[in-house]
Design a protein around this motif. Structure first.
Motif, PDB file in Angstrom:
ATOM      1  N   LYS A 148       0.830  -1.205   0.000  1.00  0.00           N
ATOM      2  CA  LYS A 148       0.000   0.000   0.000  1.00  0.00           C
ATOM      3  C   LYS A 148       0.864   1.255   0.000  1.00  0.00           C
ATOM      4  CE  LYS A 148      -4.005  -2.112   2.278  1.00  0.00           C
ATOM      5  NZ  LYS A 148      -4.794  -2.183   3.531  1.00  0.00           N
ATOM      6  N   ASN A 153      -2.696  -1.414  -5.977  1.00  0.00           N
ATOM      7  CA  ASN A 153      -4.077  -1.818  -5.714  1.00  0.00           C
ATOM      8  C   ASN A 153      -4.076  -2.932  -4.663  1.00  0.00           C
ATOM      9  OD1 ASN A 153      -6.689  -2.772  -5.727  1.00  0.00           O
ATOM     10  ND2 ASN A 153      -6.788  -3.111  -7.932  1.00  0.00           N
ATOM     11  N   ALA A 155      -6.223  -5.162  -3.934  1.00  0.00           N
ATOM     12  CA  ALA A 155      -6.718  -6.422  -4.493  1.00  0.00           C
ATOM     13  C   ALA A 155      -5.619  -7.136  -5.277  1.00  0.00           C
ATOM     14  CB  ALA A 155      -7.919  -6.160  -5.397  1.00  0.00           C
ATOM     15  N   THR A 425     -10.239 -13.005   3.426  1.00  0.00           N
ATOM     16  CA  THR A 425     -10.831 -11.667   3.359  1.00  0.00           C
ATOM     17  C   THR A 425     -10.658 -10.927   4.677  1.00  0.00           C
ATOM     18  OG1 THR A 425     -12.448 -12.188   1.638  1.00  0.00           O
ATOM     19  CG2 THR A 425     -13.015 -10.427   3.157  1.00  0.00           C
ATOM     20  N   VAL A 430      -9.388  -7.460   2.176  1.00  0.00           N
ATOM     21  CA  VAL A 430      -9.812  -7.253   0.783  1.00  0.00           C
ATOM     22  C   VAL A 430     -10.953  -8.230   0.487  1.00  0.00           C
ATOM     23  CG1 VAL A 430      -9.125  -7.285  -1.642  1.00  0.00           C
ATOM     24  CG2 VAL A 430      -7.470  -6.597   0.114  1.00  0.00           C
ATOM     25  N   PRO A 431     -12.101  -7.774  -0.010  1.00  0.00           N
ATOM     26  CA  PRO A 431     -13.210  -8.678  -0.334  1.00  0.00           C
ATOM     27  C   PRO A 431     -12.794  -9.768  -1.325  1.00  0.00           C
ATOM     28  CG  PRO A 431     -13.939  -6.402  -0.398  1.00  0.00           C
ATOM     29  CD  PRO A 431     -12.444  -6.363  -0.274  1.00  0.00           C
ATOM     30  N   THR A 432     -13.343 -10.938  -1.142  1.00  0.00           N
ATOM     31  CA  THR A 432     -12.981 -12.081  -1.989  1.00  0.00           C
ATOM     32  C   THR A 432     -13.187 -11.785  -3.470  1.00  0.00           C
ATOM     33  OG1 THR A 432     -13.689 -13.552  -0.208  1.00  0.00           O
ATOM     34  CG2 THR A 432     -13.361 -14.548  -2.363  1.00  0.00           C
ATOM     35  N   LEU A 433     -14.326 -11.194  -3.808  1.00  0.00           N
ATOM     36  CA  LEU A 433     -14.620 -10.936  -5.216  1.00  0.00           C
ATOM     37  C   LEU A 433     -13.734  -9.834  -5.793  1.00  0.00           C
ATOM     38  CD1 LEU A 433     -18.525 -11.218  -5.234  1.00  0.00           C
ATOM     39  CD2 LEU A 433     -16.824 -12.939  -5.862  1.00  0.00           C
ATOM     40  N   SER A 434     -13.102  -9.043  -4.917  1.00  0.00           N
ATOM     41  CA  SER A 434     -12.183  -8.002  -5.393  1.00  0.00           C
ATOM     42  C   SER A 434     -10.834  -8.593  -5.771  1.00  0.00           C
ATOM     43  CB  SER A 434     -11.997  -6.922  -4.321  1.00  0.00           C
ATOM     44  OG  SER A 434     -13.197  -6.229  -4.078  1.00  0.00           O
ATOM     45  N   TYR A 435     -10.307  -9.510  -4.937  1.00  0.00           N
ATOM     46  CA  TYR A 435      -8.993 -10.092  -5.257  1.00  0.00           C
ATOM     47  C   TYR A 435      -9.075 -11.254  -6.235  1.00  0.00           C
ATOM     48  CZ  TYR A 435      -9.679 -13.760  -1.565  1.00  0.00           C
ATOM     49  OH  TYR A 435     -10.126 -14.814  -0.792  1.00  0.00           O
ATOM     50  N   TYR A 438      -7.338 -11.192  -9.622  1.00  0.00           N
ATOM     51  CA  TYR A 438      -5.887 -11.057  -9.556  1.00  0.00           C
ATOM     52  C   TYR A 438      -5.196 -12.292  -8.974  1.00  0.00           C
ATOM     53  CZ  TYR A 438      -7.081  -6.175 -10.371  1.00  0.00           C
ATOM     54  OH  TYR A 438      -7.582  -5.014 -10.903  1.00  0.00           O
TER      55      TYR A 438
END
Length: 506
Positions: A148, A153, A155, A425, A430-435, A438
């Motif tokens: 960071k 990002n 994610a 998560t 970080v939300p699962t669907l966000s990472y 990647y």
């Protein structure tokens, strides 16, 4: 019993889905409402629901209980190995081997190659720890904070961490999922680990190249303070910190190369760890016995360091083994009453080639994890359904175990309501669907396995021979472990298929 067998019928699709819908409903509710409950009781209750459906279809309680117990019996070796792995983790932590891997890895950190570095680092530490969860809770937290500060990002950072951690988990002889995949497939642990090289290693290389592209184009600055704090805490805590502590890691490779059986090799490595702890860190006999049973413990104000070293021990593996027992029993009951066969059985009847068998195995594994919310069920149920089909095609049991991990272990962190997805998560923030987009390793590996199998590449046969990436047949080091009767069936099928020209001959 024969009379019962005559009246028993296959459940229709609606009946077959009831136990799965029940389990899925409880697990999704747990995720949505944040109950924070472990999956053990939901899976146990689902066993009861499955037995009720089985009773309606003509199966007796005695027959269904026997099926559940038999499934557990077939996994007993894996259960014992998982307990011993806890001892190994405790001894490797006490002697300083696992912290040494982290320490020297952090010293190599370079901002310009941050993402590929953390992917590789998490993979190496994952092999040493045998747990993607622990990598996520230690290096993962540190790398998230460092990344960071570089303007990356979150994610993308989380995806790189999980790609490496899950890859290391897959390759590690210390991993519970690795041992379970081998045990459920009834093949040798190191036969299984060796088989994964054919699909997992190339997938990791592709993932690292993709992360290198993002890293070169995105990193702006770097604050090494967190990495330095963790390194300093490791040095201050252990009496001795030297590259010599990496020797036990090398011994893991040696026992794998010589194909030493899993249980004696893990016991030997645990004793080696105790020896290093006694000689280099000043541990006594009582200390060694304590950490083999309860794991290593250390007091520290540094949360990352505490998460890294306060772990291991036979006692720490009971949570996993308890879940394995009820999950295996659930899979055995579902198999007995024909639930999965009713839902997915039409697929296996159309299977004629190794490529199709790989596809069905991957699809079933992913289906089980997505609907039943646990990676262990994604390993156990497909193995019980399809292992006979691998034998009948003349394939090695290590190809089954490899395929289970290609789809099962790697898919679990991508399901938001699974124990794996919700854990990572919460740890990484970080939300699962966000990472998910990647997690290149997790997405590439099953696709790579399927695509190469489509042209006959990376196929493992019962006699130990295999095809290369391009489909060229090569002689192997010997047959992978398998039950004697299953191996005879597979060898006979292999000979027949080669005579018929279906498979190439050596």
């Amino acid at each position: 019993m024969n009379e019962n067998a005559k009246v028993a019928r296959l459940p229709n699709k609606f009946e077959a889905l009831i136990p799965i819908i029940f389990l899925l409903g409880v697990m999704i509710s747990n995720y949505v409402f944040g109950w924070g409950q472990d999956p053990h009781i939901p899976v146990t209750l689902s066993c009861g629901v499955a037995m009720i459906i089985g009773y309606r279809c003509g199966y007796t309680y005695k027959d269904m209980l026997a099926a559940g117990l038999e499934a557990v019996n077939q996994s007993l070796e894996a259960i014992i190995i998982i307990l011993l792995v806890g001892c190994l983790i405790g001894s490797f932590t006490a002697c300083g081997t696992i912290p040494a891997v982290v320490y020297y890895g952090l010293k190599l950190l370079s901002p310009g190659i941050f993402l590929p570095f953390i992917t590789l680092m998490c993979a190496v530490v994952g092999i040493a720890l045998g747990s993607a969860w622990t990598v996520s809770a230690t290096l993962g937290i540190a790398f998230m904070a460092i990344g960071k500060t570089m303007g990356l990002n979150p994610a993308l950072i989380a995806g790189a961490i999980l790609s490496g951690a899950c890859c290391g988990d897959k390759f590690s002889p210390l991993s519970d999922s690795t041992n379970l995949a081998a045990g459920a497939s009834q093949t040798g642990l190191f036969d299984h680990v060796g088989a994964m090289v054919t699909t997992t290693f190339p997938s990791l290389v592709i993932a690292i190249i993709l992360y290198a592209f993002f890293s070169f184009s995105s990193v702006n600055n770097y604050d090494p303070s967190l990495a330095n704090q963790l390194s300093a805490e490791i040095v201050n805590h252990y009496d001795y910190m030297s590259p010599l502590l990496l020797i036990p890691i090398l011994m893991i490779i040696i026992v794998a190369v010589i194909k030493m059986p899993a249980i004696p090799s893990i016991v030997l490595l645990s004793l080696v760890g105790c020896g290093f702890a006694a000689v280099l860190q000043g541990a006594g006999i009582a200390d060694c016995i304590r950490m083999l049973h309860y794991g290593y413990s250390a007091e520290s104000q540094n949360e990352l360091f505490s998460n890294l070293v306060n772990r291991g021990g036979m006692d720490s593996m009971l949570w996993t083994n308890n879940l394995v027992i009820v999950a295996v029993a659930f899979g055995g009951i579902l198999q007995k009453i024909g639930a999965i066969e009713s839902i997915l059985g039409h697929l296996i009847h159309k299977v004629k080639t190794p490529f199709q068998l790989v596809f069905v195995t991957l699809a079933t594994s992913i289906f089980c994890i997505t609907t039943m919310c646990d990676q262990y069920l994604g390993l156990i149920i497909p193995s019980s359904m399809y292992k006979d089909n691998y034998d009948q095609m003349g394939l090695g049991r290590n190809m089954l175990s490899r395929t289970l991990e290609d789809g099962g272990t790697l898919w679990s962190p991508l399901v938001p309501w699974s124990s794996c997805g919700s854990y990572h998560t919460s740890v990484l923030g970080v939300p699962t669907l966000s990472y998910l987009p990647y997690c290149f390793m997790n997405l590439i590996n099953p696709i790579f396995a399927l695509v190469t199998a489509s042209w006959g590449g990376n196929i493992l046969f019962a006699d130990g021979s295999r095809t290369t990436f391009y489909g060229k047949l090569k002689k192997g080091r010997g047959p992978a472990g398998a039950p004697e009767e299953a191996h005879e069936i597979a060898m006979k099928a292999l000979v027949e298929r080669r005579k018929a020209g279906i498979y190439k001959s050596l």
